[in-house]
Design a protein around this motif. Structure first.
Motif, short mmCIF file in Angstrom:
data_model
loop_
_atom_site.label_atom_id
_atom_site.label_comp_id
_atom_site.label_asym_id
_atom_site.label_seq_id
_atom_site.Cartn_x
_atom_site.Cartn_y
_atom_site.Cartn_z
N ALA A 169 -43.09 -20.36 -51.33
CA ALA A 169 -42.20 -21.42 -50.88
C ALA A 169 -41.48 -22.07 -52.05
O ALA A 169 -40.42 -22.66 -51.89
CB ALA A 169 -42.98 -22.47 -50.10
N TRP A 170 -42.03 -21.98 -53.24
CA TRP A 170 -41.36 -22.48 -54.44
C TRP A 170 -40.60 -21.32 -55.07
O TRP A 170 -41.17 -20.50 -55.76
CB TRP A 170 -42.37 -23.05 -55.44
CG TRP A 170 -43.03 -24.28 -54.93
CD1 TRP A 170 -44.22 -24.35 -54.29
CD2 TRP A 170 -42.53 -25.60 -55.00
NE1 TRP A 170 -44.50 -25.64 -53.94
CE2 TRP A 170 -43.47 -26.44 -54.38
CE3 TRP A 170 -41.37 -26.19 -55.53
CZ2 TRP A 170 -43.31 -27.81 -54.25
CZ3 TRP A 170 -41.20 -27.55 -55.42
CH2 TRP A 170 -42.15 -28.36 -54.79
N SER A 171 -39.31 -21.21 -54.79
CA SER A 171 -38.54 -20.08 -55.30
C SER A 171 -37.78 -20.48 -56.55
O SER A 171 -37.38 -21.63 -56.72
CB SER A 171 -37.56 -19.59 -54.23
OG SER A 171 -36.68 -20.61 -53.87
N SER A 221 -33.28 -21.13 -50.51
CA SER A 221 -34.64 -20.70 -50.23
C SER A 221 -34.93 -21.05 -48.77
O SER A 221 -35.07 -22.21 -48.41
CB SER A 221 -35.61 -21.42 -51.16
OG SER A 221 -36.95 -21.12 -50.82
N VAL A 222 -35.00 -20.01 -47.93
CA VAL A 222 -35.09 -20.22 -46.48
C VAL A 222 -36.44 -19.74 -45.98
O VAL A 222 -36.83 -18.59 -46.22
CB VAL A 222 -33.96 -19.49 -45.73
CG1 VAL A 222 -34.01 -19.83 -44.24
CG2 VAL A 222 -32.60 -19.86 -46.32
N SER A 223 -37.15 -20.61 -45.29
CA SER A 223 -38.47 -20.26 -44.76
C SER A 223 -38.59 -20.67 -43.31
O SER A 223 -37.81 -21.48 -42.79
CB SER A 223 -39.57 -20.94 -45.58
OG SER A 223 -39.43 -22.35 -45.52
N ALA A 240 -40.70 -17.78 -48.29
CA ALA A 240 -39.26 -17.97 -48.42
C ALA A 240 -38.51 -16.67 -48.65
O ALA A 240 -38.98 -15.80 -49.39
CB ALA A 240 -38.96 -18.93 -49.56
N VAL A 285 -34.89 -15.50 -50.24
CA VAL A 285 -33.90 -16.06 -51.16
C VAL A 285 -32.52 -15.48 -50.84
O VAL A 285 -32.34 -14.27 -50.77
CB VAL A 285 -34.27 -15.75 -52.62
CG1 VAL A 285 -33.17 -16.24 -53.57
CG2 VAL A 285 -35.60 -16.41 -52.96
N SER A 294 -32.18 -24.04 -38.35
CA SER A 294 -32.60 -25.24 -39.08
C SER A 294 -31.76 -26.44 -38.70
O SER A 294 -30.73 -26.32 -38.01
CB SER A 294 -32.46 -25.01 -40.59
OG SER A 294 -31.08 -25.04 -40.96
N ALA A 339 -32.36 -24.56 -56.44
CA ALA A 339 -32.62 -23.87 -55.18
C ALA A 339 -32.58 -24.89 -54.06
O ALA A 339 -33.26 -25.91 -54.12
CB ALA A 339 -33.98 -23.18 -55.22
N SER A 367 -33.58 -25.80 -50.47
CA SER A 367 -34.60 -25.41 -49.49
C SER A 367 -34.11 -25.69 -48.07
O SER A 367 -33.63 -26.79 -47.78
CB SER A 367 -35.90 -26.16 -49.75
OG SER A 367 -36.87 -25.82 -48.78
N VAL A 370 -35.43 -25.04 -43.98
CA VAL A 370 -36.56 -24.65 -43.14
C VAL A 370 -36.07 -24.39 -41.72
O VAL A 370 -35.44 -25.23 -41.09
CB VAL A 370 -37.64 -25.75 -43.12
CG1 VAL A 370 -38.81 -25.32 -42.22
CG2 VAL A 370 -38.14 -26.01 -44.54
#
Length: 545
Positions: free
Chosen positions: A42-44, A54-56, A112, A114, A158, A171, A173, A175
């Motif tokens: 999750a930390w890209s 950074s998409v999760s 994540a 990227v 999201s 980056a 983020s 979600v």
């Protein structure tokens, strides 16, 4: 085509964000193959050169891994896009905005993906975004069945994230914490859903395929009476849901509209497929949509609703892509549809596919002899005489949404209907997405759906149908230049009619001055259409006097 943008929404100038780097050839190549996606924690890490995304997936939205097309869409501060519109409402034809896409396979919740310079990008790579504030939103399309991702159950998306590009690496983020739901059948008094399994389309796709429509009853319906049926086909992006949104009783008493509503069923068809609007034409990529409609759906509907089983009792109408569909059905199945009303149809003569001659021009993006300098780009969307989006811009945005002609958006839907299937099983490209160079062999195959070409090749068959069964209206300010093809068709019909006996009737082709793609619906010619339908019903003895 899509609905028009009101003139008040734009000032008539191109305002796409100015990127620091142009769309490169290597980037386009990413649009024609499956992209490798780095699956990181999750930390890209944001690589050198500026922003990455950074998409999760939030586990609350989906608990198992997901595969599909991940798209990040932006709206830049200072754009003409209202703050009330979320980025995922794009692509924005009135002011194209940045967007980026990658394919993901087995993306687990909490992990994540990227989106960086390896993504398919418009109008530039991620790291080339100019300084400024942006609103961002992402979606993961896991179900390619429709042109509108919101109508597909299980897609993830999201909320809106705001960020700023300052030149420093960072980056952003995002979600995916929401999912689309199965649309419940809407309800309206006097309207019901009618759906059947299509044997031919199910066989073509290798899965269950249903043809469906919203069927609106006549006002003060009298069982046992044989009513005419008007088959209404929506434009690009529309479906049968229009039938549940319209109130047939909201008509002026004593008007032609009321007479129509009292004497017809209104059948709102669903033209959607994985490749977008099918135009109800049999095609190599979409399958037998026209013949399934005529051979399977209509007989079943007439059995259920006891509508008049005659060509005179079946009317077809539509606007934009629906207008092309109505015209195609009237010409292809004259024994089924006895009358058609077509508004602002998609290109009806491919010597003017919007503004391009598919058979004589070499490039879809550039005017002949132009090297791409100022004014050389072919327009796609025009308001008040000014280009707001070019054909190149529109197609590059479609590449982001679905590489390999799989976006189900306007141009890719045309590729699927008019063109052959490619060696990869996807709709073959009419032109190179990088250079705009037209593939001559593919263009020649489009002649089978070129109504102007068909009319010139077999006037004895088609001209009498146009003169007796078809009413066609377009505005001379059409935002997509669709009047240009209509002008060619009108000229051919007029010239060819002189040599044909009996080539006369109530049909017409009208180009209304001063009206665009949307406003033409309020033009004098189109306001006369309800009265024309009443007259048709009277002549066919299908009206209660």
């Amino acid at each position: 085509m899509k609905p028009r943008v009101d003139d008040a929404d734009v000032d008539g100038t191109l305002a796409a964000p100015a990127c620091k780097r142009v769309y490169s050839f290597s980037m386009i190549l990413h649009a024609t193959r499956v992209l490798a996606v780095s699956v990181l924690s999750a930390w890209s890490w944001a690589g050198p050169g500026g922003v990455t995304f950074s998409v999760s997936i939030d586990p609350s939205a989906r608990s198992d891994p997901a595969t599909g097309r991940l798209i990040v869409m932006l709206v830049g501060e200072g754009s003409r896009i209202p703050a009330s519109k979320e980025p995922l409402a794009g692509p924005f034809w009135e002011d194209p905005q940045p967007m980026f896409g990658i394919d993901v396979a087995g993306l687990s919740p909490g992990v994540a993906a990227v989106v960086d310079d390896a993504a398919t990008s418009f109008p530039c790579v991620v790291s080339a975004l100019p300084p400024g504030r942006y609103r961002a939103q992402a979606r993961l399309d896991t179900s390619r069945t429709n042109s509108d991702w919101k109508r597909e159950a299980g897609n993830l998306y999201s909320g809106v994230v705001t960020f700023e590009v300052t030149g420093a690496d960072r980056a952003v983020s995002i979600v995916l914490d929401k999912s689309t739901k199965e649309h419940a059948t809407r309800r309206r008094s006097g309207v019901e859903l009618f759906s059947i399994r299509s044997e031919s389309l199910s066989s073509f796709y290798g899965r269950e395929v249903n043809l469906r429509a919203a069927v609106a009853y006549p006002l003060e319906y009298a069982p046992g009476r044989a009513y005419a049926a008007i088959y209404s086909i929506p434009g690009y992006g529309g479906d049968h849901g229009e039938g549940f949104a319209r109130d047939r009783s909201a008509v002026v008493p004593g008007s032609a509209e009321e007479t129509v509503a009292r004497n017809t069923f209104m059948v709102y068809l669903d033209p959607e497929s994985p490749n977008g609007h099918t135009l109800f034409a049999d095609s190599a990529n979409n399958g037998p949509w026209g013949s399934a409609l005529v051979g399977e759906f209509i007989p079943a509907l007439e059995e259920r609703y006891k509508t008049a089983p005659t060509a005179a009792g079946r009317l077809v109408r539509g606007h934009s892509s629906g207008g092309w569909s109505a015209l195609w059905l009237a010409l292809t199945y004259p024994d089924t549809f006895g009358s058609a009303w077509s508004g602002a149809p998609d290109p009806v003569d491919f010597r003017r596919f919007q503004v391009v001659d598919l058979y004589g021009d070499d490039n879809m993006y550039l005017a002949p002899g132009n090297d791409g300098g100022a004014g050389g780009e072919h327009p796609s969307f025009i308001v008040n005489g000014r280009t707001l989006m070019t054909i190149r811009q529109e197609n590059l945005m479609e590449e982001v949404i679905g590489p390999g002609n799989t976006s189900a958006q306007q141009w890719d839907s045309w590729f699927a209907v008019f063109g052959p299937r490619g060696a990869d099983g996807k709709p073959a490209a009419l032109f190179d997405p990088v250079t705009g160079a037209i593939d001559r062999a593919v263009a020649e195959e489009y002649r089978r759906y070129d109504i102007g070409h068909l009319v010139r090749s077999d006037p004895a068959r088609y001209v009498p149908i146009l003169r007796s069964n078809v009413r066609l209206v377009v505005g001379d300010r059409d935002n997509f230049s669709l009047y240009k093809a209509v002008e060619l068709l009108a000229g051919d019909v007029k010239a060819l009619s002189a040599n044909l006996e009996g080539a006369a009737g109530p049909g017409y082709i009208v180009i209304e001055p001063g009206f665009d793609h949307g406003s033409v619906s309020n033009s004098p010619a189109m306001r006369r259409m309800p009265a024309e339908i009443v007259e048709h019903l009277k002549k066919s003895d299908l009206i209660q006097r």
